[in-house]
Design a protein around this motif. Structure first.
Motif, PDB file in Angstrom:
ATOM      1  N   MET A  55      -3.793  -4.753 -14.204  1.00 49.98           N
ATOM      2  CA  MET A  55      -2.545  -4.051 -14.458  1.00 49.98           C
ATOM      3  C   MET A  55      -1.390  -4.977 -14.118  1.00 49.98           C
ATOM      4  O   MET A  55      -1.544  -5.963 -13.392  1.00 49.98           O
ATOM      5  CB  MET A  55      -2.447  -2.740 -13.691  1.00 49.98           C
ATOM      6  CG  MET A  55      -2.339  -2.842 -12.197  1.00 49.98           C
ATOM      7  SD  MET A  55      -2.224  -1.188 -11.418  1.00 49.98           S
ATOM      8  CE  MET A  55      -0.676  -0.568 -12.098  1.00 49.98           C
ATOM      9  N   ILE A  56      -0.212  -4.666 -14.679  1.00 44.93           N
ATOM     10  CA  ILE A  56       0.961  -5.510 -14.528  1.00 44.93           C
ATOM     11  C   ILE A  56       1.885  -4.919 -13.475  1.00 44.93           C
ATOM     12  O   ILE A  56       2.130  -3.710 -13.463  1.00 44.93           O
ATOM     13  CB  ILE A  56       1.697  -5.656 -15.874  1.00 44.93           C
ATOM     14  CG1 ILE A  56       0.785  -6.330 -16.899  1.00 44.93           C
ATOM     15  CG2 ILE A  56       2.972  -6.467 -15.706  1.00 44.93           C
ATOM     16  CD1 ILE A  56       1.377  -6.434 -18.290  1.00 44.93           C
ATOM     17  N   HIS A  57       2.405  -5.789 -12.611  1.00 49.61           N
ATOM     18  CA  HIS A  57       3.366  -5.411 -11.587  1.00 49.61           C
ATOM     19  C   HIS A  57       4.672  -6.152 -11.834  1.00 49.61           C
ATOM     20  O   HIS A  57       4.729  -7.147 -12.561  1.00 49.61           O
ATOM     21  CB  HIS A  57       2.832  -5.748 -10.198  1.00 49.61           C
ATOM     22  CG  HIS A  57       1.634  -4.948  -9.801  1.00 49.61           C
ATOM     23  ND1 HIS A  57       1.696  -3.892  -8.919  1.00 49.61           N
ATOM     24  CD2 HIS A  57       0.340  -5.029 -10.185  1.00 49.61           C
ATOM     25  CE1 HIS A  57       0.496  -3.364  -8.763  1.00 49.61           C
ATOM     26  NE2 HIS A  57      -0.346  -4.042  -9.518  1.00 49.61           N
ATOM     27  N   HIS A  58       5.748  -5.655 -11.197  1.00 53.47           N
ATOM     28  CA  HIS A  58       7.028  -6.334 -11.337  1.00 53.47           C
ATOM     29  C   HIS A  58       6.947  -7.746 -10.777  1.00 53.47           C
ATOM     30  O   HIS A  58       7.526  -8.690 -11.315  1.00 53.47           O
ATOM     31  CB  HIS A  58       8.134  -5.563 -10.598  1.00 53.47           C
ATOM     32  CG  HIS A  58       8.419  -4.223 -11.187  1.00 53.47           C
ATOM     33  ND1 HIS A  58       8.732  -4.060 -12.511  1.00 53.47           N
ATOM     34  CD2 HIS A  58       8.440  -2.977 -10.640  1.00 53.47           C
ATOM     35  CE1 HIS A  58       8.941  -2.777 -12.758  1.00 53.47           C
ATOM     36  NE2 HIS A  58       8.759  -2.105 -11.645  1.00 53.47           N
ATOM     37  N   ASN A  59       6.250  -7.894  -9.666  1.00 54.42           N
ATOM     38  CA  ASN A  59       6.116  -9.192  -9.017  1.00 54.42           C
ATOM     39  C   ASN A  59       4.812  -9.177  -8.248  1.00 54.42           C
ATOM     40  O   ASN A  59       3.930  -8.375  -8.545  1.00 54.42           O
ATOM     41  CB  ASN A  59       7.315  -9.489  -8.118  1.00 54.42           C
ATOM     42  CG  ASN A  59       7.578 -10.986  -7.967  1.00 54.42           C
ATOM     43  OD1 ASN A  59       6.679 -11.804  -8.143  1.00 54.42           O
ATOM     44  ND2 ASN A  59       8.804 -11.350  -7.654  1.00 54.42           N
ATOM     45  N   SER A  60       4.692 -10.019  -7.271  1.00 54.41           N
ATOM     46  CA  SER A  60       3.451 -10.122  -6.511  1.00 54.41           C
ATOM     47  C   SER A  60       2.963  -8.750  -6.040  1.00 54.41           C
ATOM     48  O   SER A  60       3.729  -7.944  -5.511  1.00 54.41           O
ATOM     49  CB  SER A  60       3.653 -11.017  -5.285  1.00 54.41           C
ATOM     50  OG  SER A  60       2.543 -10.942  -4.429  1.00 54.41           O
ATOM     51  N   ALA A  61       1.675  -8.505  -6.249  1.00 50.75           N
ATOM     52  CA  ALA A  61       1.073  -7.241  -5.828  1.00 50.75           C
ATOM     53  C   ALA A  61       0.332  -7.394  -4.512  1.00 50.75           C
ATOM     54  O   ALA A  61      -0.543  -6.574  -4.201  1.00 50.75           O
ATOM     55  CB  ALA A  61       0.122  -6.741  -6.913  1.00 50.75           C
TER      56      ALA A  61
END
Length: 524
Positions: free
Chosen positions: A152-158
Motif C-alpha cells: 500500500m502507498i503512504h504519504h511518506n515513510s511508514a
C-alpha cells in the motif's frame, strides 16, 4: 490601506464553485504555465534567493474579506511563490536525493484533485483501491520480488506503522489494547539499526512512546554497512540486561553513502531471535529494476516488510512511499478500527480490501494514480534507461574526482550519489578541510546555479552530489564540477591564471611550500 473616494455597490459574497467555463479558462492557463515553468526551470536559481520573512512581507497580514479574481491570485503565484521556492524539479538540483515530478505525475495530481476521493473503504473509491493493488504488483514484478506481497502507498515513510505492527506482533504485549503507560510487567522495548540509518527511526520511536533510548544504533564497517557481529552481540547484551528486542531495520541505500546492509545475514539473526525485519530501500530499491543491480534486494524476500519510495527515484511526485509486507495480518491487527459510520460488508470479501484497516492515518486520496500513469508512460524499458543514465553520470563525475589532484572520493560510487570533498595537496588538517569544504559548498549553493548537500562520514565533512532528476544531463553535471572548482579557487584566494598553473604542477605558493604532496586518488 487604499480607501476609495466614493463607495461603489456593496460587493456580494461569492457563493458556489467556479463555473465550468472559468475552470476551463484558468485550467488551460495553469497547464500552459506549468509547461513553460518545466521548460525553463533550468534558468532559475536552484536555491531560493530570499531571506527569512521575505515571503511574509510580500503578503497581507489579514485574510481577504471578499473573493479575489483568479488572475490576481495566479499573478501572485508568479510574483511571490515562485521566487521563494528552491527548485527541486531542476536538473541542477543535486542535493539530498535528486527527484523528479514528471509530466504524467503532474497530470495525475490534477486528476486526483478533481476526483477528490478517499480510499478508506473499498466502496468509497473502488478504482483507487484496486488500482493501487495492481500497480504495486506491477512494480513488485519489475523488481523481481516474490509473490505474494501486500502493498500500500503512504504519504511518506511508514516506519511508525511498521514498528507499531512489529510491537503488536510480539506475543503477550497487547499494546493496542492496554498501551504502555503504567505497565511495570513490560520490559523496555528495543529495536536496532545501523548508525547510518535514516532519522525517521528516531521520530517513529518518539511518536510511538518508545523513546529514543529504544533505538540502539549499531556500528558500521569500513563500507558503512551494519556490523552483523556487533548487532548479534548487542541483542545478546540487551537480553541479559532485561531489554525486550523486537525489530531490526536494515538499510538498502543509506542516505549519506547509499551503502547496503547485508540483509541476508541480518535475516538469519532475526529468525534466530524472533525479531521483525524491516528493510528501508526508500532510495535504492528502484535501482533493482536494472538486472545488473538486482543484487540490491537480495535477501529482502525474507524481510517482514520493505519500503520503497517512487517519489525519490521513480520520477513520481511526492507523497508516494510504498510499504510491502509478508504480514498484512499484523498491520490489520494493529490498526483495524471501524466505527459505526464506516461499517461495510464489502471488506469481508477476499478482493474488496478496506485499506484504512492497514494504516494509522486517514484520509488517503488516490495516490496510485500518479504511479500508475508514470509506469505506463515510461514502461519498464524507459525506467531502466533513465536510472542507468543517472548511474553513468554519477560514475563520470566520480571519475573526474578520482583523477583530480584537488579532490578526493570518500566512498565508492555504485549508484547515483557521489561522496567527495576538496583536498588540496597543501592542506592536511582535518579541521581545515572541514571548514574549507563547508565554505565551498555554501559558495556553490549561494550562486543559485546548482545545489548540493553535505553529510559527515566518520566525522569528515563530505559533499554529496545526488543525481536522480530526469532533467539532469551531462552538461548539468559538468556545470556542477566547474562551479565546485570556481568556489575552491575563490576560497583559496587563487586567481584563475595562477590556479591553472598550480593545477599543472608548475608553481608552488610560498605559504604551502613545505606541505607534503597529496596523491591524486585518495580513497578511504
Amino acid at each position: 490601506m487604499h480607501i476609495p473616494l466614493e463607495a461603489g455597490p456593496t460587493p456580494q459574497p461569492r457563493e458556489g464553485d467556479m463555473d465550468a467555463e472559468a475552470l476551463r479558462h484558468y485550467g488551460h492557463q495553469v497547464v500552459d504555465w506549468i509547461a513553460n515553468y518545466i521548460q525553463s526551470v533550468h534558468t532559475r536559481p536552484v536555491l531560493a534567493q530570499v531571506k527569512p520573512g521575505d515571503i511574509q512581507d510580500m503578503l497581507p497580514s489579514h485574510p481577504p474579506s471578499q473573493g479575489e479574481e483568479m488572475d490576481q491570485i495566479l499573478a501572485d503565484v508568479e510574483r511571490v511563490i515562485l521566487p521563494g521556492l528552491t527548485q527541486w524539479n531542476s536538473g541542477r538540483f543535486m542535493g539530498y536525493f535528486g527527484v523528479t515530478s514528471a509530466g504524467p505525475g503532474i497530470l495525475a495530481n490534477m486528476l486526483e484533485g478533481a476526483f477528490n476521493v478517499s480510499r478508506m473503504l473499498w466502496k468509497t473509491a473502488p478504482a483507487a483501491t484496486e488500482l493501487e493493488q495492481i500497480t504495486l504488483d506491477w512494480l513488485r514484478q519489475m523488481l523481481g520480488l516474490p509473490a505474494p506481497l501486500f502493498g500500500m502507498i503512504h504519504h511518506n515513510s511508514a516506519i511508525a506503522n511498521v514498528l507499531a505492527a512489529a510491537r503488536e506482533f510480539v506475543p503477550g504485549l497487547h499494546i493496542r489494547q492496554q498501551g504502555l503507560a503504567g505497565r511495570k510487567e513490560i520490559p523496555h522495548l528495543r529495536f536496532y539499526a545501523s548508525e547510518e540509518a535514516h532519522s525517521s527511526l528516531e521520530k517513529a520511536a518518539i511518536l510511538l512512546g518508545l523513546g529514543l533510548e529504544s533505538l540502539r544504533k549499531i556500528e558500521t564497517d569500513d563500507a558503512y554497512r551494519i556490523n552483523v557481529e556487533a548487532l548479534d552481540q548487542a541483542i545478546r547484551e540487551d537480553l541479559r540486561e532485561g531489554w525486550w528486542p523486537f525489530a531490526v531495520v536494515a538499510t538498502v541505500g543509506t542516505t549519506s553513502t547509499t551503502s547496503v546492509d547485508p540483509v541476508e545475514s541480518i535475516a538469519d539473526l532475526c529468525e534466530r531471535y524472533g525479531l521483525w525485519l524491516h528493510v528501508d530501500a526508500a532510495y535504492a530499491g528502484v535501482a533493482a529494476l536494472m538486472p545488473e543491480k538486482r543484487w540490491l534486494l537480495r535477501g529482502c524476500e525474507r524481510a517482514d516488510s520493505l519500503s520503497i519510495n517512487p517519489h525519490k527515484w521513480l520520477f513520481t511526485p511526492f507523497h508516494c512511499s510504498i510499504l510491502y509486507t509478508r504480514r498484512p495480518q499484523a498491520l490489520r491487527a494493529t490498526f483495524s478500527l471501524t466505527p459505526d459510520y464506516l461499517q461495510s460488508t464489502e471488506g469481508c470479501s477476499g478482493q474488496a480490501i478496506n485499506l484504512m484497516d492497514y494504516d494509522a492515518s486517514l484520509p488517503h486520496g488516490f495516490p496510485a494514480l500518479k504511479l500508475w500513469m508514470t509506469l505506463r508512460y515510461f514502461g519498464y524499458d524507459g525506467l531502466v534507461a533513465n536510472i542507468a543514465e543517472h548511474c553513468r553520470l554519477a560514475r563520470l563525475f566520480a571519475d573526474w574526482v578520482e583523477v583530480s589532484s584537488d579532490w578526493e572520493l570518500l566512498f565508492p560510487t555504485h549508484l547515483s550519489v557521489v561522496c567527495f570533498r576538496a583536498h588540496p595537496w597543501a592542506i592536511q588538517s582535518e579541521e581545515r578541510l572541514d571548514h574549507l569544504n563547508e565554505r565551498v559548498l555554501n559558495r556553490v549553493n549561494a550562486s543559485g546555479r546548482c545545489f548540493l548537500s553535505p553529510t559527515r562520514l566518520k566525522g569528515r565533512y563530505t559533499l554529496r552530489l545526488a543525481i536522480g532528476n530526469l532533467r539532469t544531463r551531462e552538461e548539468e553535471v559538468r556545470l556542477a564540477w566547474d562551479e565546485l572548482h570556481t568556489a575552491l579557487r575563490q576560497e583559496l584566494g587563487v586567481t584563475p591564471t595562477l590556479w591553472s598553473t598550480l593545477r599543472q604542477g608548475r608553481l608552488r605558493l610560498l605559504s604551502f611550500s613545505d606541505a607534503p604532496a597529496k596523491p591524486n586518488n585518495l580513497l578511504p
